[in-house]
Write an enzyme that holds these catalytic residues in place. Sequence first.
Site, PDB file in Angstrom:
ATOM      1  N   ARG A 283       0.826  -1.215   0.000  1.00 24.17           N
ATOM      2  CA  ARG A 283       0.000   0.000   0.000  1.00 24.17           C
ATOM      3  C   ARG A 283       0.856   1.259   0.000  1.00 24.17           C
ATOM      4  O   ARG A 283       0.379   2.355  -0.276  1.00 24.17           O
ATOM      5  CB  ARG A 283      -0.977  -0.035   1.192  1.00 24.17           C
ATOM      6  CG  ARG A 283      -2.004   1.063   1.189  1.00 24.17           C
ATOM      7  CD  ARG A 283      -3.293   0.749   1.947  1.00 24.17           C
ATOM      8  NE  ARG A 283      -3.123  -0.076   3.099  1.00 24.17           N
ATOM      9  CZ  ARG A 283      -2.586   0.312   4.272  1.00 24.17           C
ATOM     10  NH1 ARG A 283      -2.168   1.544   4.412  1.00 24.17           N
ATOM     11  NH2 ARG A 283      -2.485  -0.522   5.278  1.00 24.17           N
TER      12      ARG A 283
ATOM     13  N   ASP B   9      -8.572  17.439 -16.375  1.00 18.77           N
ATOM     14  CA  ASP B   9      -8.816  16.025 -16.679  1.00 18.77           C
ATOM     15  C   ASP B   9      -8.610  15.882 -18.176  1.00 18.77           C
ATOM     16  O   ASP B   9      -9.405  16.365 -18.984  1.00 18.77           O
ATOM     17  CB  ASP B   9     -10.233  15.634 -16.262  1.00 18.77           C
ATOM     18  CG  ASP B   9     -10.505  14.143 -16.471  1.00 18.77           C
ATOM     19  OD1 ASP B   9      -9.931  13.575 -17.424  1.00 18.77           O
ATOM     20  OD2 ASP B   9     -11.314  13.571 -15.723  1.00 18.77           O
TER      21      ASP B   9
ATOM     22  N   TYR C 267     -17.202  14.526 -16.391  1.00 20.87           N
ATOM     23  CA  TYR C 267     -17.701  13.154 -16.315  1.00 20.87           C
ATOM     24  C   TYR C 267     -18.735  13.084 -15.165  1.00 20.87           C
ATOM     25  O   TYR C 267     -18.536  13.688 -14.110  1.00 20.87           O
ATOM     26  CB  TYR C 267     -16.528  12.203 -16.065  1.00 20.87           C
ATOM     27  CG  TYR C 267     -16.953  10.847 -15.574  1.00 20.87           C
ATOM     28  CD1 TYR C 267     -17.834  10.063 -16.323  1.00 20.87           C
ATOM     29  CD2 TYR C 267     -16.508  10.350 -14.354  1.00 20.87           C
ATOM     30  CE1 TYR C 267     -18.238   8.822 -15.852  1.00 20.87           C
ATOM     31  CE2 TYR C 267     -16.909   9.115 -13.885  1.00 20.87           C
ATOM     32  CZ  TYR C 267     -17.778   8.364 -14.641  1.00 20.87           C
ATOM     33  OH  TYR C 267     -18.197   7.146 -14.179  1.00 20.87           O
TER      34      TYR C 267
ATOM     35  N   LYS D 174      -9.112   4.337 -19.589  1.00 20.71           N
ATOM     36  CA  LYS D 174      -9.504   4.625 -20.971  1.00 20.71           C
ATOM     37  C   LYS D 174      -8.320   4.410 -21.917  1.00 20.71           C
ATOM     38  O   LYS D 174      -7.865   3.301 -22.087  1.00 20.71           O
ATOM     39  CB  LYS D 174     -10.078   6.033 -21.045  1.00 20.71           C
ATOM     40  CG  LYS D 174     -11.050   6.371 -19.916  1.00 20.71           C
ATOM     41  CD  LYS D 174     -12.245   5.453 -19.850  1.00 20.71           C
ATOM     42  CE  LYS D 174     -13.337   5.976 -18.971  1.00 20.71           C
ATOM     43  NZ  LYS D 174     -13.661   5.253 -17.783  1.00 20.71           N
TER      44      LYS D 174
HETATM   45  N1  PLP Z   1     -12.626  11.331 -15.929  1.00 22.09           N
HETATM   46  C1  PLP Z   1     -13.237  11.090 -17.097  1.00 22.09           C
HETATM   47  C2  PLP Z   1     -13.155  12.097 -18.196  1.00 22.09           C
HETATM   48  C3  PLP Z   1     -13.933   9.900 -17.293  1.00 22.09           C
HETATM   49  O1  PLP Z   1     -14.529   9.678 -18.479  1.00 22.09           O
HETATM   50  C4  PLP Z   1     -14.000   8.966 -16.230  1.00 22.09           C
HETATM   51  C5  PLP Z   1     -14.734   7.691 -16.391  1.00 22.09           C
HETATM   52  O2  PLP Z   1     -15.472   7.507 -17.355  1.00 22.09           O
HETATM   53  C6  PLP Z   1     -13.376   9.266 -15.027  1.00 22.09           C
HETATM   54  C7  PLP Z   1     -12.683  10.450 -14.910  1.00 22.09           C
HETATM   55  C8  PLP Z   1     -13.417   8.301 -13.874  1.00 22.09           C
HETATM   56  O3  PLP Z   1     -12.518   7.268 -14.135  1.00 22.09           O
HETATM   57  P1  PLP Z   1     -12.688   5.749 -13.584  1.00 22.09           P
HETATM   58  O4  PLP Z   1     -13.904   5.186 -14.199  1.00 22.09           O
HETATM   59  O5  PLP Z   1     -11.405   5.119 -13.995  1.00 22.09           O
HETATM   60  O6  PLP Z   1     -12.825   5.862 -12.088  1.00 22.09           O
END
Ligand code: PLP
Length: 412
Positions: free
Chosen positions: A70, A189, A124, A214
């Site tokens: 961890r 992001d 998101y 992704k």
């Molecule tokens: N940021 C974006 C732009 C996303 O599309 C997503 C998930 O679809 C996330 C963050 C969250 O990521 P995770 O699903 O890996 O927790």
Amino acid sequence: METEASTTSRALATEAVHAGREDLAGLGLHAVPIDLSTTYPSYDSRQEAARIDEFAATGARPQGPPVYARLDNPTTARFETALARLEGAESAVAFASGMAALSAVLLGRASQGLRHVVAVRPLYGCSDHLLTAGLLGTEVTWTDPAGVADAIRPGTGLVMVETPANPTLAEVDIRALAHSCGSVPLLVDSTFATPVLQRPLEHGARIVLHSATKYLGGHGDVLAGVVACDEEFARALRQIRFATGGVLHPLSGYLLLRGLSTLPVRMRAAAGTAAELARRLSADPRIRVVHYPKLGGAMVAFEVHGDPHAVIADVRLITPAVSLGSVDSLIQHPASISHRIVAEGDRRSAGVSEQLLRMSVGLEDVEDLWEDLDRALSGRSARSARTAVRSEGRTADRARDGSAWAPSPAGR
Ligand code: PLP
């Protein structure tokens, strides 16, 4: 292994296949080893105590073998080194998911007494929800990029934006926004862009976040998140990760490092196909509007005149599923899935209409994808399926009631 802070003049494509692996030849290895240990033997408790004190005080990665998984893991650390290099960051810290990464950033700022976040929609859906619900004790002010400077107040610890944004692919001028943020760190992001298309730190952002689930992973088989930032903030993130436990499994670290090596090739290929699909959709009378970023990329969003649910039901090659960034193409209806958790009014004002579909373009041939999309937009798949069922049953039907069966014109 070189430190995360190493600088280099190598091209991104070269870094993608070499960063984080510099020590392999010296170890007599070619492929990256996976260290699955959860704990590490040490016969010197005094030295371990000193290493734990050092980590607790500084958050610097411990020298030598980790104490406990961890705290640190060598395989995951390779991915962190590589991603930091690709983003032009001093450091990167990996987490069990994108949401775990965002949570750690918010906790990192809140623990400094900076609980107020200024954020730009759309984000998101779950990121929006985390901020709106204040689950981590933060408070959010939503605004547009032009309103960011006015929304900042004493106690603001973060400005957050997605560009291109999920799901509308709206783009923000990172440099201008970073200027509006003053001394408040701007988090971008950059999941949809990846470092292949955009390196936010070069434009004044201080923190880059990816859902590594992704494009970085790229094959739909890893859930992960990563934050690229300066070493000072990385230290705070490592301490939070240690205390809260949102660590990335080393097998995932391995798969992500492998994913990075093909990232530039995958992004360019998928982006070329996505641009062509966006062009065809723009010229299609069944489509109300197409969203495709000026930056490029492999995501296409479009609003249909007809029933978006029928399109989802009718695709055959493209998989109707949430998520994105895999080698195969996915399509989903944001108002039903990825952004369902956002209140309807907030969704609408962020441009997430009921007619909107979001497609993640993969590596299939463009003509096969277009054929599937075209058929789904026409509703021909469902009709042809019904036709097939009728066809199978037609002999029995005729025998039973004497009616004549005729193929549906829509089946053509
Ligand atoms: N940021 C974006 C732009 C996303 O599309 C997503 C998930 O679809 C996330 C963050 C969250 O990521 P995770 O699903 O890996 O927790």
